[in-house]
Each structure stands twice: as C-alpha cells, then as structure tokens.
Design a protein around this motif. Structure first.
Motif, mmCIF file in Angstrom:
data_model
loop_
_atom_site.group_PDB
_atom_site.id
_atom_site.type_symbol
_atom_site.label_atom_id
_atom_site.label_comp_id
_atom_site.label_asym_id
_atom_site.label_seq_id
_atom_site.Cartn_x
_atom_site.Cartn_y
_atom_site.Cartn_z
ATOM 1 N N ASP A 91 0.819 -1.218 0.000
ATOM 2 C CA ASP A 91 0.000 0.000 0.000
ATOM 3 C C ASP A 91 0.850 1.264 0.000
ATOM 4 O O ASP A 91 0.357 2.356 -0.275
ATOM 5 C CB ASP A 91 -0.977 0.014 1.171
ATOM 6 N N LEU A 92 2.163 1.118 0.299
ATOM 7 C CA LEU A 92 3.073 2.259 0.218
ATOM 8 C C LEU A 92 3.646 2.413 -1.189
ATOM 9 O O LEU A 92 4.301 3.407 -1.483
ATOM 10 C CB LEU A 92 4.221 2.102 1.223
ATOM 11 N N GLN A 93 3.425 1.410 -2.028
ATOM 12 C CA GLN A 93 3.884 1.456 -3.426
ATOM 13 C C GLN A 93 5.389 1.717 -3.519
ATOM 14 O O GLN A 93 5.855 2.653 -4.160
ATOM 15 C CB GLN A 93 3.112 2.527 -4.201
ATOM 16 N N LEU A 94 6.161 0.834 -2.873
ATOM 17 C CA LEU A 94 7.608 0.994 -2.861
ATOM 18 C C LEU A 94 8.282 0.160 -3.946
ATOM 19 O O LEU A 94 7.829 -0.944 -4.275
ATOM 20 C CB LEU A 94 8.169 0.583 -1.495
ATOM 21 N N LYS A 95 9.361 0.699 -4.463
ATOM 22 C CA LYS A 95 10.153 0.007 -5.482
ATOM 23 C C LYS A 95 11.574 -0.177 -4.956
ATOM 24 O O LYS A 95 12.274 0.799 -4.696
ATOM 25 C CB LYS A 95 10.174 0.819 -6.775
#
Length: 264
Positions: A91-95
C-alpha cells in the motif's frame, strides 16, 4: 490548553514525526537492528548528508509512524527489512533499488536459540519465544522452522524492540528461546561471551534477503542526486562507517532476479 499544545509540539519533534523543513529524507525502519542510540545515529548521518545537499536521515522505532511519513512524502528513500517489503509495503507502493550486503552476502539466516538445558524442539511446547519484528511474520517463520506439526501453534510470541532484546529475554527467563539473526549472535559473542556460551541453536531458517533500499513508485528520486549519494556511501570512508553502524558493508543494485524473488 497550554499543556495540550506542549504535548502536541513534543510529539511533532520526536523520532518519526514530521519535520518542518524542505529537506529530502532517508527513512530507516528495522526492528532487527541492534542500534540503540537513534539520536546519535541521526546526528552522524545528518552531518554526513549535509555535505551533499539538503538531505536528512530519520530513524523510526514505530512502524505506524514510519508508514505515516512515507504516505505523506513521496520524495523519500527508505531502508527497510526485506520481510517488511515482501509482506507489508504494497500500500506504500515501494520500489526496491538497492539491497544491503554483509561479508559479501545479500542473504542471512534467522536462528532459534535457547539455553543449553533445552535440547529438543518439543521441549518448547507451550513456552514463550522472544523476537523482534512483526508477530504474524514471526509465527509464519516459526511454523517453517519447527518440524513437529502443530508445535508452533502452542507457542506464545513475545515481541521486543530489537534482536538483542530477544536474547536478553532468554537470559533473564522471560522467554525459553529467541528468534534472532546471525549478526546479533555474533555481536553477543563479542560483547558478552559468557552469555553467548550458555546458548544453543535449535533450528535455523532458510536464507532471507538483507534489508532493501526502496523509493515510492511515484518518486522521481531515482533520477536525482540523493539516490547517488546513498548508492555511493560504500565508496567513502565516513559512508562505510555509517553503513557499519546499520549492520552492513555495502549495497548491491537490485537486478531482475532479486526483484523477482523479493516479489514472490
């Protein structure tokens, strides 16, 4: 009214709270770390980063404060455990961009250790296991490590702030065993050899990735200089010292194979 304002102000300037400046942030959350002096660590990092631009380091003790800040700030870099990335960061949309290395390895093992009077896993039935991290992840890991069917379901999990606290819980009788990483055991051996000598390893996990450096997918930081500053810490003497304080030696770029494994 005044008292309420003071409490509010203290909350804002405490660790993990929103900073009232325009600096680009490097956020650090890792309950497996054995860092105890966050204020000292922040001061050392901030001094190092100040040579390169308007950057700051912000460590977090509480995961909800870390997550709150990442949601508020897309232009940040984060350093997090690989298990957190795999299980809780969607849900933090981390890469992920970099992965930590220690002794030229990007993976490590967790170990279940107890005092030497515990010789068999079934002696842990209905006892307390101390561990840092997330309770659900700990339960999942113990289920994989304990071969006796149903044994993990009888265990009580004591979540503590840091790995070293889990080992101390065994020493002081608060837990029968501790789930810890290899590096924490090595540190205990060097600083408290007598305590270390009382311990035995009952089981160990399969290899897991060391922590990852990641950026929000909406971030433009990959194109900016701050990512280069973090990436090149391993090439500078003071940068190496700071990485050592975090428990690593260097970084490695996340390639397609590592990314695929992280995302499974």
């Amino acid at each position: 009214m005044v008292k309420g304002f003071i409490i509010f102000f203290i909350g804002i300037v405490s660790f993990g709270a929103l900073t009232a400046n325009n600096k680009t942030s490097f956020y650090f959350y890792n309950p497996e770390t054995n860092v105890t002096k966050f204020a000292s660590l922040k001061k050392a990092f901030d001094l190092y980063l100040s040579d390169f631009g308007a950057y700051e380091f912000q460590p977090f003790k509480k995961v909800h404060l870390f997550e709150e800040q990442v949601r508020l700030n897309n232009e940040c870099i984060v350093l997090i455990p690989s298990w957190y990335y795999k299980n809780f960061s969607s849900d933090l949309q981390l890469k992920p961009v970099l992965i930590a290395k220690s002794n030229n390895k990007i993976k490590y093992k967790k170990k279940l250790v107890s005092k030497r009077n515990i010789r068999y896993l079934d002696q842990l039935k209905s006892t307390t296991i101390a561990s840092s991290g997330n309770k659900e992840i700990v339960k999942k890991l113990l289920n994989e490590m304990l071969l006796e069917e149903g044994l993990s379901q009888t265990l009580k999990i004591l979540i503590v702030p840091k790995d070293i606290d889990a080992l101390m819980a065994v020493e002081f009788g608060m837990a029968k065993a501790a789930l810890t990483n290899e590096k924490s055991l090595y540190k205990l051996k060097s600083v408290a050899p007598k305590q270390y000598s009382k311990l035995t390893t009952l089981s160990e996990s399969s290899e897991e990735f060391l922590p990852v450096v990641a950026i929000p997918k909406l971030s433009r930081l990959e194109k900016f200089s701050f990512m280069s500053v973090i990436r090149e810490m391993q090439m500078k003497q003071q940068g190496k010292v700071l990485l050592k304080r975090l428990g690593f030696d260097s970084w490695e770029s996340v390639d397609e194979n590592v990314l695929a494994e992280l995302n499974t």
